[in-house]
Design a protein around this motif. Structure first.
Motif, PDB file in Angstrom:
ATOM      1  N   VAL A  60     -29.255  43.931  38.461  1.00  0.00           N
ATOM      2  CA  VAL A  60     -28.624  43.408  39.685  1.00  0.00           C
ATOM      3  C   VAL A  60     -29.372  42.176  40.175  1.00  0.00           C
ATOM      4  CG1 VAL A  60     -28.126  43.886  42.113  1.00  0.00           C
ATOM      5  CG2 VAL A  60     -27.610  45.597  40.385  1.00  0.00           C
ATOM      6  N   ILE A  61     -30.702  42.242  40.175  1.00  0.00           N
ATOM      7  CA  ILE A  61     -31.502  41.089  40.608  1.00  0.00           C
ATOM      8  C   ILE A  61     -31.235  39.899  39.693  1.00  0.00           C
ATOM      9  CG2 ILE A  61     -33.857  40.198  40.794  1.00  0.00           C
ATOM     10  CD1 ILE A  61     -34.658  43.072  41.681  1.00  0.00           C
ATOM     11  N   LYS A  62     -31.186  40.144  38.383  1.00  0.00           N
ATOM     12  CA  LYS A  62     -30.924  39.060  37.429  1.00  0.00           C
ATOM     13  C   LYS A  62     -29.567  38.415  37.706  1.00  0.00           C
ATOM     14  CE  LYS A  62     -30.334  38.016  32.569  1.00  0.00           C
ATOM     15  NZ  LYS A  62     -30.091  38.536  31.244  1.00  0.00           N
ATOM     16  N   ILE A  79     -21.727  42.232  43.444  1.00  0.00           N
ATOM     17  CA  ILE A  79     -21.596  42.807  44.785  1.00  0.00           C
ATOM     18  C   ILE A  79     -21.433  44.319  44.696  1.00  0.00           C
ATOM     19  CG2 ILE A  79     -20.071  42.941  46.806  1.00  0.00           C
ATOM     20  CD1 ILE A  79     -19.554  39.894  46.336  1.00  0.00           C
ATOM     21  N   PHE A  80     -20.607  44.784  43.752  1.00  0.00           N
ATOM     22  CA  PHE A  80     -20.393  46.217  43.583  1.00  0.00           C
ATOM     23  C   PHE A  80     -21.696  46.921  43.210  1.00  0.00           C
ATOM     24  CE2 PHE A  80     -19.306  49.766  40.680  1.00  0.00           C
ATOM     25  CZ  PHE A  80     -18.717  50.606  41.614  1.00  0.00           C
ATOM     26  N   ASP A  83     -23.909  47.131  46.202  1.00  0.00           N
ATOM     27  CA  ASP A  83     -23.422  48.160  47.131  1.00  0.00           C
ATOM     28  C   ASP A  83     -23.819  49.552  46.664  1.00  0.00           C
ATOM     29  OD1 ASP A  83     -22.269  46.332  48.864  1.00  0.00           O
ATOM     30  OD2 ASP A  83     -20.274  46.481  47.967  1.00  0.00           O
ATOM     31  N   LEU A  84     -23.726  49.798  45.358  1.00  0.00           N
ATOM     32  CA  LEU A  84     -24.143  51.097  44.822  1.00  0.00           C
ATOM     33  C   LEU A  84     -25.623  51.342  45.095  1.00  0.00           C
ATOM     34  CD1 LEU A  84     -22.371  51.225  41.320  1.00  0.00           C
ATOM     35  CD2 LEU A  84     -21.817  52.598  43.339  1.00  0.00           C
ATOM     36  N   LEU A  85     -26.446  50.324  44.864  1.00  0.00           N
ATOM     37  CA  LEU A  85     -27.883  50.469  45.094  1.00  0.00           C
ATOM     38  C   LEU A  85     -28.178  50.765  46.560  1.00  0.00           C
ATOM     39  CD1 LEU A  85     -29.330  47.589  42.896  1.00  0.00           C
ATOM     40  CD2 LEU A  85     -29.615  50.042  42.529  1.00  0.00           C
ATOM     41  N   LEU A  86     -27.531  50.015  47.444  1.00  0.00           N
ATOM     42  CA  LEU A  86     -27.787  50.194  48.864  1.00  0.00           C
ATOM     43  C   LEU A  86     -27.305  51.556  49.362  1.00  0.00           C
ATOM     44  CD1 LEU A  86     -26.916  46.608  50.127  1.00  0.00           C
ATOM     45  CD2 LEU A  86     -29.183  47.637  49.945  1.00  0.00           C
ATOM     46  N   ALA A  87     -26.217  52.051  48.773  1.00  0.00           N
ATOM     47  CA  ALA A  87     -25.684  53.362  49.163  1.00  0.00           C
ATOM     48  C   ALA A  87     -26.429  54.494  48.454  1.00  0.00           C
ATOM     49  CB  ALA A  87     -24.195  53.443  48.847  1.00  0.00           C
ATOM     50  N   ASP A 107     -10.000  44.599  39.921  1.00  0.00           N
ATOM     51  CA  ASP A 107      -8.788  44.552  40.738  1.00  0.00           C
ATOM     52  C   ASP A 107      -9.082  44.447  42.225  1.00  0.00           C
ATOM     53  OD1 ASP A 107      -7.190  44.769  38.457  1.00  0.00           O
ATOM     54  OD2 ASP A 107      -7.302  46.946  38.499  1.00  0.00           O
ATOM     55  N   GLY A 108     -10.359  44.278  42.586  1.00  0.00           N
ATOM     56  CA  GLY A 108     -10.703  44.053  43.977  1.00  0.00           C
ATOM     57  C   GLY A 108     -11.301  45.236  44.716  1.00  0.00           C
ATOM     58  N   PHE A 109     -11.771  46.247  43.981  1.00  0.00           N
ATOM     59  CA  PHE A 109     -12.414  47.390  44.627  1.00  0.00           C
ATOM     60  C   PHE A 109     -13.541  46.883  45.522  1.00  0.00           C
ATOM     61  CE2 PHE A 109     -15.398  50.846  45.056  1.00  0.00           C
ATOM     62  CZ  PHE A 109     -14.630  51.985  45.123  1.00  0.00           C
ATOM     63  N   ASP A 110     -13.512  47.281  46.791  1.00  0.00           N
ATOM     64  CA  ASP A 110     -14.521  46.861  47.755  1.00  0.00           C
ATOM     65  C   ASP A 110     -15.185  48.106  48.325  1.00  0.00           C
ATOM     66  OD1 ASP A 110     -16.041  45.884  49.871  1.00  0.00           O
ATOM     67  OD2 ASP A 110     -14.473  44.543  50.592  1.00  0.00           O
ATOM     68  N   PHE A 111     -16.480  48.225  48.112  1.00  0.00           N
ATOM     69  CA  PHE A 111     -17.221  49.407  48.535  1.00  0.00           C
ATOM     70  C   PHE A 111     -17.074  49.656  50.033  1.00  0.00           C
ATOM     71  CE2 PHE A 111     -20.068  52.417  46.660  1.00  0.00           C
ATOM     72  CZ  PHE A 111     -20.756  52.964  47.737  1.00  0.00           C
ATOM     73  N   GLN A 112     -16.861  48.583  50.804  1.00  0.00           N
ATOM     74  CA  GLN A 112     -16.707  48.713  52.254  1.00  0.00           C
ATOM     75  C   GLN A 112     -15.437  49.479  52.630  1.00  0.00           C
ATOM     76  OE1 GLN A 112     -19.356  47.763  53.980  1.00  0.00           O
ATOM     77  NE2 GLN A 112     -20.172  47.098  52.006  1.00  0.00           N
TER      78      GLN A 112
END
Length: 159
Positions: A60-62, A79-80, A83-87, A107-112
């Motif tokens: 993710v950092i890379k 971004i996804f 979001d997984l890491l933060l959650a 297709d636009g999946f947004d973790f929010q």
């Protein structure tokens, strides 16, 4: 604590849950949580987020660094993954939670919007089809992908 070790102690305290990310960022004099992770990885500090998956966090950092340097990457995937890491949830756990074969990030999946997806996926098939009627083309594609992924889902075998 000396000035030279403030950032290191802040990182350790953050990883141990004794300090908020915002405070660790301030003390460590970095810009964001990605830089905290990068410091932690470089210093060998135990990464407790994302199940301690150092390779996942490093990837993710890379990807984030590639975006900063203007390289072409799939920003939705970055971004996804963030979001997984933060959650603090793995992609496999998220798929099990939503009962999906795959997560439709292209297709636009947004973790929010996770709560909305959960509500939609809990609807009967008939109600899901009714829900699709008022959506824009992009939203329709995402929710249709959620339906297809749900239809293909097979729960893991329990032992």
């Amino acid at each position: 604590m000396t000035e030279a070790t403030d950032w290191y102690e802040a990182l350790k305290a953050w990883q141990d849950g004794k300090l908020s990310a915002e405070e660790a960022i301030r003390i460590s004099k970095v810009e964001d949580v990605l830089e905290l992770w990068e410091l932690a990885l470089g210093c060998g500090i135990d990464i407790k987020l994302a199940g301690g998956d150092r390779d996942h966090i490093a990837a993710v950092i890379k990807g984030h660094r590639q975006v900063q340097q203007g390289e072409t990457v799939d920003i939705n995937d970055i971004i996804f993954e963030m979001d997984l890491l933060l959650a603090e949830i793995s992609e496999d756990d998220l798929k099990r939670r939503l009962r999906l074969k795959w997560i439709p990030t292209p297709d636009g999946f947004d973790f929010q919007d996770l709560a909305d997806y959960e509500l939609f996926l809990a609807l009967s098939h008939k109600d899901q089809l009714g829900f699709l009627n008022g959506l824009s083309d992009d939203q329709y594609q995402l929710y249709e992908s959620l339906m297809i992924s749900q239809a293909c889902y097979r729960p893991p075998e329990t032992l």
